[in-house]
Write an enzyme that holds these catalytic residues in place. Structure first.
Site, PDB file in Angstrom:
ATOM      1  N   GLU A  71      -5.936   7.472   0.614  1.00 45.03           N
ATOM      2  CA  GLU A  71      -6.758   6.393   0.048  1.00 45.03           C
ATOM      3  C   GLU A  71      -8.104   6.281   0.738  1.00 45.03           C
ATOM      4  O   GLU A  71      -8.551   5.180   1.086  1.00 45.03           O
ATOM      5  CB  GLU A  71      -6.001   5.060   0.129  1.00 45.03           C
ATOM      6  CG  GLU A  71      -4.690   5.084  -0.627  1.00 45.03           C
ATOM      7  CD  GLU A  71      -4.015   3.738  -0.722  1.00 45.03           C
ATOM      8  OE1 GLU A  71      -4.485   2.771  -0.092  1.00 45.03           O
ATOM      9  OE2 GLU A  71      -3.003   3.648  -1.448  1.00 45.03           O
ATOM     10  N   GLU A  80       2.491   8.090  -2.867  1.00 45.64           N
ATOM     11  CA  GLU A  80       2.938   6.822  -2.276  1.00 45.64           C
ATOM     12  C   GLU A  80       3.409   5.945  -3.425  1.00 45.64           C
ATOM     13  O   GLU A  80       2.661   5.727  -4.379  1.00 45.64           O
ATOM     14  CB  GLU A  80       1.774   6.182  -1.524  1.00 45.64           C
ATOM     15  CG  GLU A  80       2.221   5.202  -0.473  1.00 45.64           C
ATOM     16  CD  GLU A  80       1.062   4.758   0.395  1.00 45.64           C
ATOM     17  OE1 GLU A  80       0.383   5.608   1.005  1.00 45.64           O
ATOM     18  OE2 GLU A  80       0.826   3.545   0.445  1.00 45.64           O
TER      19      GLU A  80
HETATM   20  C1  GAL Z   1      -1.230   1.753   0.568  1.00 44.78           C
HETATM   21  C2  GAL Z   1      -1.608   2.402   1.893  1.00 44.78           C
HETATM   22  C3  GAL Z   1      -0.531   2.222   2.923  1.00 44.78           C
HETATM   23  C4  GAL Z   1      -0.071   0.805   2.932  1.00 44.78           C
HETATM   24  C5  GAL Z   1       0.453   0.456   1.565  1.00 44.78           C
HETATM   25  C6  GAL Z   1       1.048  -0.917   1.452  1.00 44.78           C
HETATM   26  O1  GAL Z   1      -2.336   1.444  -0.186  1.00 44.78           O
HETATM   27  O2  GAL Z   1      -1.848   3.764   1.714  1.00 44.78           O
HETATM   28  O3  GAL Z   1      -1.011   2.584   4.187  1.00 44.78           O
HETATM   29  O4  GAL Z   1      -1.144   0.003   3.264  1.00 44.78           O
HETATM   30  O5  GAL Z   1      -0.604   0.541   0.664  1.00 44.78           O
HETATM   31  O6  GAL Z   1       1.430  -1.165   0.128  1.00 44.78           O
END
Ligand code: GAL
Length: 806
Positions: A423, A499
């Site tokens: 991100e 993710e």
């Molecule tokens: C994502 C990020 C992670 C964590 C997660 C929480 O956007 O890559 O590090 O912050 O969100 O939902």
């Protein structure tokens, strides 16, 4: 991966004789530590008599009280869509990691011959380490997560040597708890000038058929007129292939060895071979290295998706931050092995090291236990997420950081993909696309065998800027509604859920009414374990399941996260005392939350899952609607409350939740017995489970993950402590304050109850149960023997547990 000699550990005032051409030692003991600036601490005459004596791996912050003021930030977390700044308290864990500190170690070296050189290798140091030997600076490395080494041949002295390491952790340098100090191993390597280069071997298996495999080994060396003999051993230790080569090109040997009837490496059968590299000059052995490797092929095909050894499969992965809950960032094999054992039982087959370099120990365990690995590098590139983040070093360091990551870890069969970022705000604009290409090319140059991804959250921006089109594998973070668009827009014809999820829950806590909600906050700063709460950018497990199940071009997912971690207490980022995450499938103590069984019901295709939630102790809720969910691999089940049928529920497509869970939404609470009977596809009873309303807490139950541990001073038994009533029924709401004593050849190491709002210290031998449970960590000493654990308090009958070490 490297050859470890019998454990002659370096320590103060010890001298060792060396016979082999290469010696590798972990500099584990004999360290002195102090926080502070200590301007002259690198000098030999500096008085460290009052400094703390420690062993490494060491995390200087973890054994301290939580403190709201540590790294307090008044910021808007833009990445989370925040527009206005507010005070964030537990963002980096509220443990005192910020500041400067020194480590000093006196060790003795034998007389070195003029042909020997000495290398010091750090597997990570948090952070900005500056390394001094005998009063002279030998080097520095900015990124706290990376592997790095220095040739210290010029600075080492015969006899006594003083190593000093200075570390600085700045405020606002992380989005989670980074840990602090020498949290991974430090090694001294003594070898001949004529030898294999540090990280000089690269083993790949470019050709595999049913009957044979080609093992390619590239070996970079120093020296002329050398002969390299490579021997491959199977897992039993038998020699199965040998090659002797006397030609190196530009100081690199390139050998191919044939393996007949190879055993392939996979998560299901993680078979490992060992390559022994022996380097000779004029008939004399100059160097010898052992490298474990697996034989496996990977392919990412636009028509088929991802395949391992020719078999198409989808990643059933989880993201993990590097901290180990109550142990902090200090690397510990027993703790990581336990995590992987828990994940294995869930059916998980892959790990993403978010958002940085994984430890050697974790990779070795993944090779050995069978997990595919997505090794990540950065959370920031040129543009900042946090004021003092990696962007400060990106331009000067990114290339060397990637080079070291790849060279240090590329022989791990578990690694199937690299990630150059997570991100990164550089996703916007064409400059970002150029950076993505630049970084990916560095990975390709260092390792042409694995593809590169980036976890992208700005999906539309990456479509517009060309960023997404650059990546070998486009990785999407959340944004399930954009998967289809991204698939159409990007040329790769594959999408990875780099993710996913980010559902939030607190183990054993349930909120009413039971409704799906984003960014939901409750007065007690907990999240509901009905698994219907998520964040505004994220989603519920089913949103990912359905993509996994219906889109052949989705090559799998990495759920955020396998375990809770210190810091990032979303949705309570601005609510003290929240100081650790709620995202985990398991809590900070490693105890499975209900969500664990939802993933297990889908991913563990070997074993039966039949899990009921919530618990059934709701004094005061009599007659009120208290829905019951069942997570199971069976398609239907019947629910009975005190013998009365609540009807049969069948998984169905009326909603995503109904597709993967069985839900009785109208159940009225009455104390007693909940029973669920699951049916197989033919409608026959396949499994049953019962839960009862517990009476008053009566007695403690102590359940260790292992009863016998290694007497090495590092190993840990994880003991789950819970409470039952007089009939042995678990008490799910017990919160008794307990005390712990360890006697014999073990010590009380830490305790954790998984409550993200608890301010009780991990290293003090007292803690409250949270939702009826906590986990106690008992560590071995170097002497083998009996260990006795005594748990008392809360007006309960004491719990006693006999453990041992050998
Ligand atoms: C994502 C990020 C992670 C964590 C997660 C929480 O956007 O890559 O590090 O912050 O969100 O939902």
């Amino acid at each position: 991966m490297k050859f470890k000699l019998p454990l002659y550990l370096f320590c103060c005032f010890a001298t060792f004789a060396f016979a082999q051409p290469r010696q590798e030692f972990v500099l584990k003991t004999g360290w002195k530590f102090s926080r502070g600036t200590h301007a002259q601490a690198y000098e030999k005459g500096f008085n460290d008599a009052k400094w703390e004596k420690i062993n490494i791996p060491h995390d200087w912050a973890i054994n301290n009280p939580f403190d709201k003021e540590v790294d307090k930030q008044v910021v808007a977390i833009e990445q989370n869509g925040e527009k206005t700044a507010s005070e964030k308290t537990g963002r980096t864990g509220a443990l005192p990691h910020v500041g400067e500190a020194w480590y000093r170690n006196n060790f003795n070296l034998p007389t070195l011959t003029k042909n020997q050189k000495v290398i010091i290798l750090f597997e990570g140091a948090m952070s900005e380490p500056k390394v001094y030997l005998n009063g002279q600076k030998v080097g520095e490395w900015n990124y706290g997560y990376n592997y790095f080494y220095f040739d210290i041949s010029q600075q080492v002295q015969q006899g006594a040597n003083l190593l000093a390491v200075h570390l600085t952790n700045r405020e606002k340098s992380s989005r989670w708890y980074p840990g602090a100090g020498l949290y991974r191993n430090v090694k001294i390597i003594i070898k001949e000038e004529t030898s294999i280069e540090q990280w000089g071997t690269f083993i790949t298996t470019p050709m595999i058929t049913d009957n044979e495999a080609k093992v390619n080994i590239k070996t970079k060396v120093n020296g002329e007129n050398l002969i390299l003999k490579t021997i491959i051993l199977n897992a039993k230790g038998d020699t199965i292939a040998t090659k002797v080569t006397d030609e190196a090109f530009s100081k690199e040997f390139d050998q191919n060895l044939l393996l007949k009837q190879p055993q392939l490496w996979s998560p299901e059968q993680p078979y490992l071979y060992t390559a022994i590299s022996k380097l000779y000059a004029k008939g004399v052995l100059k160097d010898e290295l052992r490298t474990k490797f697996g034989v496996r092929s990977i392919a990412f095909d636009p028509n088929k998706g991802f395949s391992l050894n020719g078999q198409v499969r989808k990643f059933k992965g989880v993201c993990l931050h590097h901290d180990l809950g109550p142990l902090g960032a200090a690397v510990n094999i027993a703790a990581m092995r336990r995590q992987l054992r828990i994940l294995k039982d869930m059916g998980c087959d892959a790990i993403r090291s978010s958002h940085n370099m994984p430890s050697r120990e974790q990779l070795e365990l993944c090779d050995e236990m069978g997990f595919m690995f997505l090794a990540e590098s950065f959370d920031e590139w040129a543009k900042a997420k946090v004021a003092n983040g990696y962007h400060r070093f990106f331009k000067t360091d990114a290339e060397k950081d990637i080079v070291n990551l790849v060279r240090a870890t590329r022989n791990h069969s578990s690694i199937v993909m690299w990630s150059s970022g997570n991100e990164v705000p550089d996703q916007f604009g064409s400059d970002g696309a150029k950076l993505a290409k630049w970084l990916q090319d560095i990975f390709h140059k260092e390792d042409p065998t694995r593809p590169v991804t980036v976890g992208m959250d700005q999906v539309k921006a990456t479509m517009a800027s060309g960023f997404g089109a650059v990546m070998d594998i486009p990785g999407l973070n959340y944004r399930t509604h954009l998967y289809e668009d991204a698939y159409k827009a990007f040329p790769q014809r594959l999408i990875l859920g780099s993710e996913t999820g980010s559902t939030v829950s607190s183990r054993g806590v349930y909120k009413f009414p039971v409704v799906k909600a984003s960014d939901k906050q409750h007065d007690d700063y907990q999240c509901s374990s009905y698994d219907l709460e998520y964040c505004r950018w994220s989603n519920l497990p089913e949103d990912d399941f359905v993509l996994e199940d219906t889109k052949p071009w989705v090559i799998g997912q990495f759920v955020w996260t396998g375990f809770d971690y210190l810091g990032e207490p979303t949705p309570y980022d601005d609510k003290w005392p929240s100081r650790s995450s709620y995202f985990g499938i398991c809590d900070l103590a490693g105890l499975p939350k209900d969500r664990y069984y939802l993933y297990r019901s889908k991913w563990n295709t070997r074993d039966t899952t039949l899990h009921i939630l919530p618990h059934w102790n709701w004094e005061g809720r009599e007659g009120q609607t208290t829905p019951i969910f069942v997570y199971t691999n069976f398609k239907s089940a019947e629910l009975f409350i005190n013998g009365k049928s609540m009807g049969v529920q069948r998984k169905n497509k009326s909603s995503l939740q109904h597709q993967y869970r069985l839900m009785w939404m109208d159940v009225k609470y009455e104390p007693g017995t909940v029973k669920v009977v699951a049916f197989d596809d033919d409608g026959k009873v396949a499994a049953e489970k019962t839960m009862v309303t517990a009476g008053k807490p009566h007695r403690l139950v102590l359940e260790p993950d292992r009863k016998t541990i290694h007497a090495d001073g590092d190993d840990i038994a994880f003991v789950t402590v819970s409470v039952v009533d007089k009939d042995g029924n678990p008490c799910p709401t017990a919160n008794n304050q307990l005390n712990f004593k360890v006697k014999g050849e073990g010590v009380f190491k830490a305790v954790c109850n998984g409550d993200a709002t608890s301010l009780e210290q991990f290293n003090l031998p007292t803690m409250k149960l949270f939702s009826g449970k906590l986990v106690l960590l008992v560590q071995s000493l170097k002497k083998a023997g009996k260990i006795e654990l005594l748990v008392s308090g809360g007006g309960l009958k004491d719990g006693v547990l006999a453990l041992s070490s050998e």
